[in-house]
Every structure is written in structure tokens, then in C-alpha cells.
Design a protein around this motif. Structure first.
Motif, PDB file in Angstrom:
ATOM      1  N   PRO A 278       1.272  -1.146  -0.091  1.00 39.82           N
ATOM      2  CA  PRO A 278      -0.333   0.244   0.291  1.00 39.82           C
ATOM      3  C   PRO A 278       0.807   0.930   0.030  1.00 39.82           C
ATOM      4  O   PRO A 278       1.371   1.904   0.816  1.00 39.82           O
ATOM      5  CB  PRO A 278      -0.948  -0.233   1.164  1.00 39.82           C
ATOM      6  CG  PRO A 278       0.146  -0.385   2.404  1.00 39.82           C
ATOM      7  CD  PRO A 278       0.234  -1.847   1.565  1.00 39.82           C
ATOM      8  N   VAL A 279       0.626   2.196  -1.168  1.00 42.86           N
ATOM      9  CA  VAL A 279       1.097   3.427  -1.309  1.00 42.86           C
ATOM     10  C   VAL A 279       1.318   4.452  -0.544  1.00 42.86           C
ATOM     11  O   VAL A 279       2.143   4.728   0.432  1.00 42.86           O
ATOM     12  CB  VAL A 279       1.310   3.380  -2.734  1.00 42.86           C
ATOM     13  CG1 VAL A 279       2.359   5.072  -2.387  1.00 42.86           C
ATOM     14  CG2 VAL A 279       1.512   2.911  -4.072  1.00 42.86           C
ATOM     15  N   MET A 280       0.779   4.134   0.232  1.00 40.87           N
ATOM     16  CA  MET A 280      -0.404   5.814   1.450  1.00 40.87           C
ATOM     17  C   MET A 280       0.967   5.539   2.610  1.00 40.87           C
ATOM     18  O   MET A 280       0.749   6.222   3.120  1.00 40.87           O
ATOM     19  CB  MET A 280      -1.976   5.763   1.715  1.00 40.87           C
ATOM     20  CG  MET A 280      -1.756   7.352   2.198  1.00 40.87           C
ATOM     21  SD  MET A 280      -2.125   6.236   4.129  1.00 40.87           S
ATOM     22  CE  MET A 280      -4.011   5.585   4.085  1.00 40.87           C
ATOM     23  N   ILE A 281       0.624   3.587   3.334  1.00 41.36           N
ATOM     24  CA  ILE A 281       0.628   3.859   3.835  1.00 41.36           C
ATOM     25  C   ILE A 281       2.189   3.252   3.772  1.00 41.36           C
ATOM     26  O   ILE A 281       2.714   4.106   5.340  1.00 41.36           O
ATOM     27  CB  ILE A 281       0.076   1.928   3.907  1.00 41.36           C
ATOM     28  CG1 ILE A 281      -1.168   2.161   4.414  1.00 41.36           C
ATOM     29  CG2 ILE A 281       1.251   1.363   5.783  1.00 41.36           C
ATOM     30  CD1 ILE A 281      -1.591   2.394   6.183  1.00 41.36           C
ATOM     31  N   LEU A 282       2.990   3.003   2.961  1.00 43.25           N
ATOM     32  CA  LEU A 282       4.551   3.487   2.785  1.00 43.25           C
ATOM     33  C   LEU A 282       4.885   4.813   2.766  1.00 43.25           C
ATOM     34  O   LEU A 282       5.939   4.634   3.673  1.00 43.25           O
ATOM     35  CB  LEU A 282       4.754   2.998   1.650  1.00 43.25           C
ATOM     36  CG  LEU A 282       4.661   1.516   1.433  1.00 43.25           C
ATOM     37  CD1 LEU A 282       5.227   1.179   0.013  1.00 43.25           C
ATOM     38  CD2 LEU A 282       6.007   0.664   2.764  1.00 43.25           C
ATOM     39  N   PHE A 283       4.697   5.911   2.596  1.00 43.79           N
ATOM     40  CA  PHE A 283       4.455   7.085   2.968  1.00 43.79           C
ATOM     41  C   PHE A 283       4.236   7.456   3.794  1.00 43.79           C
ATOM     42  O   PHE A 283       5.158   8.055   4.990  1.00 43.79           O
ATOM     43  CB  PHE A 283       3.350   7.984   2.062  1.00 43.79           C
ATOM     44  CG  PHE A 283       4.068   8.399   0.577  1.00 43.79           C
ATOM     45  CD1 PHE A 283       4.639   7.498  -0.281  1.00 43.79           C
ATOM     46  CD2 PHE A 283       4.201   9.884   0.522  1.00 43.79           C
ATOM     47  CE1 PHE A 283       4.595   8.250  -1.684  1.00 43.79           C
ATOM     48  CE2 PHE A 283       4.362   9.947  -1.231  1.00 43.79           C
ATOM     49  CZ  PHE A 283       5.075   9.279  -1.861  1.00 43.79           C
ATOM     50  N   VAL A 284       3.130   7.049   4.983  1.00 44.23           N
ATOM     51  CA  VAL A 284       2.590   7.420   6.311  1.00 44.23           C
ATOM     52  C   VAL A 284       4.072   6.492   7.266  1.00 44.23           C
ATOM     53  O   VAL A 284       4.600   7.874   8.566  1.00 44.23           O
ATOM     54  CB  VAL A 284       1.668   7.639   6.545  1.00 44.23           C
ATOM     55  CG1 VAL A 284       1.057   7.283   8.127  1.00 44.23           C
ATOM     56  CG2 VAL A 284       1.053   7.965   5.882  1.00 44.23           C
ATOM     57  N   THR A 285       4.476   5.380   7.604  1.00 46.04           N
ATOM     58  CA  THR A 285       5.634   4.599   7.769  1.00 46.04           C
ATOM     59  C   THR A 285       7.042   5.465   8.083  1.00 46.04           C
ATOM     60  O   THR A 285       7.234   5.870   8.930  1.00 46.04           O
ATOM     61  CB  THR A 285       5.290   3.203   7.424  1.00 46.04           C
ATOM     62  OG1 THR A 285       4.614   2.977   7.475  1.00 46.04           O
ATOM     63  CG2 THR A 285       6.308   2.739   8.077  1.00 46.04           C
TER      64      THR A 285
END
Length: 222
Positions: free
Chosen positions: A147-154
Motif C-alpha cells: 500500500p503506497v499511502m501506508i509506506l509514505f506514512v510509515t
């Protein structure tokens, strides 16, 4: 079994929200780190819908309630980037208060939201799912790959958590993110879909605990 777990998670998040808001004043609410309360409320809704889906049953109502879960996730979860920078700003990390950091963090948050909408929610089509006693609606075409968004946030949380640990000695934020990352990345054959939500609860507990430290004036650059 999962239905019971989601209900327990719902109550746990309600308790976490009450604890997090204890003694907070209007000035504190306006700070960046207060977005963590929005994330907790979103997770109360998320787990609550999963817990009661069996009683609502398949149909347009449950499908709509689950669609809100996806949209809430897309819009609210990226606010953890704002929270992450906020912990540095409020604990006294000087560079985190610079204008360029503020602009970058806002743009980064907006980018994460847009990415989730583009890849997940914009063309969202739902289908009924029944697993481990839980009735819900999931995406017909789940995105392939991480999940791209989760990677950004993490990434943002790991960096901020690491800086906060180094500058203040407070490791709870960083450890919470690491536990969540490992728990989500490692497949666990435990006969339950709710295990990931347990790691989410651990993460949010670490974030609210960090917020409590900031409220009490106990977290600052040494």
C-alpha cells in the motif's frame, strides 16, 4: 472470534480516546499532534462497523458504512504525517518549526491522501465478504503490491520517531511504529484477520502516550 475481537478493539479505542483527551485544553487541541484523536475516532468507527456487520447483514446499508471506512482511511490516516512532525515541533526540535518543513509536511500529507484516493477509493467497488464470523464489504479489485499511502506514512513516522528518540530519549513512538511495521509485513497464520488491528492498537497507544507526555510538558529536547 474476530467479531468479538473487533468489539474489544472498539472499546479499547474509546478508552484510549478518553485517556488521550483527559485534561486537554483549547490551546493543546489546536496543536498538530491533536490530529491523533481524529485517527483514533476513525479506528473506533472502523472496528465498530466490522464488529456489528454480522447483525446489520448484507445490503446497501452495510455496503455504504464500509465505503465510509475506506474513505475515512484515505483521508485521516495520512494525518499521521502531520502528527509526526508535530511531535518534533512541540518537543522543541528547532528545525521542525522552520517554514520549509511546515510546507513540506503539508504537501507530503496531501500527496499521501491523493495517492490513496487514486489507487484505492476513486474507483472503489465493494463486494460482500464473510470471514471468521465477520460480515463486511471489501474491494473487488484490491491494489496489488504494498500500500503506497501506508509506506509514505510509515516512512515519515519512522524518521520522526527516530529523531524524537535521539533528541529527547523517548523511544515509545519509534517502537510503536516498528512493531506495527513488522506486524503488518510478516504473514501470520493465526486463523484471524483481526491480528493487524492489534498492531494498529499498539501503534495508536504509543502515539497517544506520546501526546500525553507533550500535554504534561514531560517531553522536550534535552
Amino acid at each position: 472470534m474476530d467479531q468479538i475481537l473487533y468489539m474489544l478493539f472498539t472499546f479499547a479505542y474509546i478508552a484510549l480516546l478518553i485517556w488521550g483527551l483527559k485534561g486537554i485544553n483549547a490551546q493543546e487541541v489546536r496543536k498538530w499532534t491533536s490530529v491523533v484523536y481524529l485517527v483514533v475516532m476513525a479506528l473506533i468507527y472502523d472496528n465498530g462497523i466490522l464488529a456489528i456487520g454480522h447483525w446489520i447483514g448484507e445490503g446497501a446499508i452495510l455496503e455504504s458504512l464500509n465505503a465510509v471506512r475506506f474513505w475515512t482511511h484515505a483521508i485521516v490516516t495520512p494525518l499521521l504525517v502531520t502528527y509526526s512532525i508535530g511531535t518534533l515541533r512541540e518537543s522543541g526540535v528547532s528545525w521542525a518549526r522552520k517554514t520549509w518543513v511546515t510546507i513540506l509536511s503539508v504537501l507530503y500529507t496531501i500527496a499521501a491522501i491523493i495517492l490513496e484516493i487514486i489507487f484505492v477509493t476513486a474507483d472503489l467497488r465493494l463486494q460482500a465478504e464473510k470471514e471468521y464470523g465477520v460480515v463486511s464489504y471489501g474491494s473487488v479489485d484490491p491494489p496489488s503490491g504494498p500500500p503506497v499511502m501506508i509506506l509514505f506514512v510509515t516512512i515519515a513516522m519512522l524518521i520522526a520517531g527516530g529523531v524524537l528518540w535521539k533528541k529527547t530519549g523517548w523511544a515509545v513512538f519509534f517502537i510503536g511504529v516498528v512493531i506495527m511495521t513488522i506486524g503488518s509485513a510478516v504473514p501470520l497464520d493465526v486463523g484471524s484477520n483481526a491480528i493487524t488491528n492489534l498492531f494498529e492498537l499498539i501503534l495508536l497507544t504509543s502515539l497517544v502516550w506520546t501526546k500525553r507526555k507533550l500535554i504534561q510538558g514531560e517531553l522536550y529536547v534535552k
